[in-house]
Design a protein around this motif. Structure first.
Motif, mmCIF file in Angstrom:
data_model
loop_
_atom_site.group_PDB
_atom_site.id
_atom_site.type_symbol
_atom_site.label_atom_id
_atom_site.label_comp_id
_atom_site.label_asym_id
_atom_site.label_seq_id
_atom_site.Cartn_x
_atom_site.Cartn_y
_atom_site.Cartn_z
ATOM 1 N N PHE A 134 42.154 31.934 -8.899
ATOM 2 C CA PHE A 134 41.184 31.069 -9.578
ATOM 3 C C PHE A 134 41.757 29.660 -9.762
ATOM 4 O O PHE A 134 41.049 28.662 -9.584
ATOM 5 N N PHE A 138 40.205 26.234 -8.090
ATOM 6 C CA PHE A 138 39.847 25.149 -9.007
ATOM 7 C C PHE A 138 40.552 23.852 -8.616
ATOM 8 O O PHE A 138 39.926 22.783 -8.514
ATOM 9 N N LEU A 275 40.044 26.557 -17.772
ATOM 10 C CA LEU A 275 40.195 27.904 -17.202
ATOM 11 C C LEU A 275 40.931 28.842 -18.157
ATOM 12 O O LEU A 275 40.460 29.937 -18.463
ATOM 13 N N ARG A 379 36.760 33.051 -17.636
ATOM 14 C CA ARG A 379 36.711 32.325 -16.363
ATOM 15 C C ARG A 379 37.812 32.728 -15.395
ATOM 16 O O ARG A 379 37.695 32.465 -14.191
ATOM 17 N N VAL A 380 38.891 33.336 -15.887
ATOM 18 C CA VAL A 380 39.970 33.756 -14.988
ATOM 19 C C VAL A 380 40.202 35.263 -15.018
ATOM 20 O O VAL A 380 41.175 35.754 -14.442
ATOM 21 N N GLN A 491 34.730 32.103 -23.974
ATOM 22 C CA GLN A 491 35.641 31.126 -23.393
ATOM 23 C C GLN A 491 35.832 29.943 -24.347
ATOM 24 O O GLN A 491 36.969 29.533 -24.633
#
Length: 599
Positions: A134, A138, A275, A379-380, A491
């Motif tokens: 990830f 990114f 992230l 997100r990760v 998040q």
């Protein structure tokens, strides 16, 4: 007890008794001396002879090979109710009481990493490597917009090439791993395993850059590097082999180079904050702390609340023209006014280097994890949502159970259609409590429970990993919209919590009398400084435990405070006549500097 349960219940014992890895004392922040840079011992270089080891490493491995003695329980521990099975197979110690053991259990039982028979070299399991993927995606997306191109350079560097830049290699001399044999034959000239790639890449840059029209040259590589340090290895945080990206660019002017340095630093901050949900401080390193051979170094500084320590998160360096002069990377001056037949002057290019490592994963674990295990930002997370069927009993008819599983599978499909990463736990022979604990230990951000009662109500029950005991309900008809929203809320909440905690532990200190006591309260200190190297060394010395009458953190009696950075965002202006925080200095302060005990 099943094989899986036995494996998990004995995990803690295996860690301390296997002899594979010594207990990570460095998390308790002891400060070790680096290996003697004059030593030419190569561990593993002579297959027919026993490798020599540094004394400290030998002691650590010998100690780790012995069975761990059980700690004598405290009165408080003795009075606790006997732990049930799900607790025993989970994390068996408190983060607050023993961060080292907690961290080791979390990364192993959370299936992030596994040890090997080479201390400091690790297996990145899918859960951690997915985080790295990830990060790669990114960052690649952003640097490609900057016209940076990915490439790859060899792992080995000749000794002659490595030695071309004296100041640079001195910064890595104690950590360079050398290859002395190829098969059974001794090499005529030993080869270094790259600790970083400046000297490996810049001969190529000298060939590639023939004119100002070849600038800027912007290359990046995703690779591994080896720094064979003889301190206590710490998975992710300080390992002998680690993964990173290293960008190396060449520019016409200092201004162009400086603009890129800060742009890269912003991208690094976005990786941490957007992230990994980890707050960082942007700043510039002092001369004492900057990268060897750099013109200047910019940095991101993180914070580990459990021990009140700073940790360097990433760096972006302007190398100036230092390496360009060493490797003769030049172009003709395109702006020079010349007469017919006159040769143009040669100009050395301006260079940058910048790197981001798998250390970031360890920082994420230390900041977000709790006594149940990992907490991974959505997100990760390799798995963002786990769906667990509940209410399944031995008396349930096979047809009813299959109908429930079919409904669960429909939920999975609905979420996958909106790009949510989902797992369904249909494992037989495990009760619901075990499954809850298992997925919590692995840090999955959101659990959905679905049983016959939920089906009758047309809802799923939610449980957030970041909020213990937090339960909610979402109509089945709304999960395609509400689950992604909830993941984004998790998040943001994780980042906000960590950010608030970091802010609460950055303390402005104006007088030396408050300096060490503030550090001992697990804080970082913002103090006025003259920013000279002499003062920096004096402050580190006088805040250490070898100063008579000086109270310091008992877990790090030898560790003084070093300058972490000069923050770009200053807490306030320097008042007229404000002296440096060092009481032995008579100079005026010029900047607020962030000090702290640090990894």
């Amino acid at each position: 007890m099943s094989t899986e349960e036995k494996r998990r219940s004995t995990g803690g014992k295996r860690m301390s008794q296997s002899g594979i890895e010594p207990k990570m004392e460095a998390i308790q922040l002891t400060e070790d001396k680096p290996a003697d840079s004059s030593s030419t011992t190569v561990e593993g270089g002579q297959p027919t002879e026993k490798p020599k080891k540094q004394d400290k490493e030998r002691r650590d491995q010998k100690s780790a090979a012995k069975p761990a003695k059980p700690a004598k329980p405290t009165q408080q521990q003795s009075s606790k109710k006997k732990m049930d099975e799900p607790t025993l197979i989970g994390i068996t110690c408190s983060k607050a009481e023993d961060l080292s053991e907690w961290y080791q259990q979390v990364i192993l039982k959370g299936e992030m990493l596994e040890f090997t028979d080479i201390p400091g070299c690790y297996i990145y399991q899918p859960a951690s490597y997915r985080i790295w993927e990830f990060i790669q995606a990114f960052f690649n997306d952003r640097i490609r917009k900057m016209k940076v191109k990915n490439c790859y350079f060899p792992l080995f560097i000749t000794e002659a090439n490595l030695q071309r830049e004296k100041d640079h290699i001195e910064g890595f001399a104690a950590e360079v791993a050398w290859v002395t044999h190829g098969g059974k034959n001794k090499l005529e000239k030993r080869l270094a395993v790259r600790p970083t790639s400046e000297t490996a890449m810049y001969s190529f840059y000298a060939k590639k850059i023939r004119s100002h029209r070849d600038l800027p040259l912007k290359l990046n590589q995703w690779n591994n590097v080896v720094r064979w340090e003889f301190k206590h290895p710490m998975p992710f945080l300080r390992s002998r082999e680690f993964l990173w990206q290293e960008g190396h660019t060449a520019h016409m002017t200092e201004e162009e180079a400086g603009k890129e340095v800060l742009e890269i630093l912003d991208h690094y901050a976005a990786i941490y904050e957007d992230l990994l949900a980890v707050p960082v401080i942007k700043g510039r390193k002092t001369k004492e702390e900057q990268f060897p051979g750099a013109h200047y170094t910019t940095t991101l500084e993180g914070f580990i609340p459990s021990v009140g320590r700073g940790i360097q998160a990433a760096t972006s360096h302007c190398l100036g023209q230092h390496f360009a002069k060493m490797f003769d990377i030049t172009v003709e001056d395109p702006n020079q006014q010349i007469k017919d037949g006159q040769a143009r002057d040669k100009l050395h290019v301006w260079q940058n280097s910048w790197g981001f490592t798998t250390r970031s994963i360890g920082v994420m674990v230390l900041i977000h994890g709790d006594d149940k295990g990992l907490i991974t930002p959505p997100r990760v997370a390799e798995v963002q949502v786990v769906i667990i069927p509940v209410g399944v009993t031995a008396k349930m008819a096979d047809a009813d159970k299959q109908n429930l599983y079919d409904e669960v599978d429909k939920l999975r499909q609905t979420l996958e259609d909106v790009d949510v990463r989902v797992e369904c736990d249909y494992r037989e022979g495990y009760n619901v409590g075990y499954k809850f604990n298992d997925w919590e230990m692995k840090g999955v951000p959101l659990r959905l429970e679905f049983g016959p009662k939920d089906a009758a109500k047309g809802i799923v029950t939610t449980s957030r990993r970041d909020q213990s005991g937090s339960k909610g309900e979402i109509p089945v008809t709304d999960i395609a919209t509400e689950v992604p929203k909830l993941l984004e809320t998790i998040q943001k909440d994780m980042f906000q919590k960590a950010s608030d905690e970091y802010a609460a532990h950055r303390k402005v200190v104006r007088g030396w009398a408050d300096f060490v006591p503030t550090l001992n309260e697990k804080n970082l200190v913002l103090a006025p400084s003259c920013t000279t190297e002499e003062c920096e060394k004096q402050i580190k010395k006088d805040s250490a435990g070898n100063v008579e009458g000086q109270e310091v953190d008992e877990k790090a009696p030898s560790m003084g405070a070093k300058t972490l950075c000069i923050p770009f965002e200053q807490p306030e202006g320097i008042e007229e006549g404000q002296k440096c925080i060092n009481p032995k200095c008579e100079e005026k302060a010029v900047k607020w500097v962030l000090y702290g005990r640090s990894y």
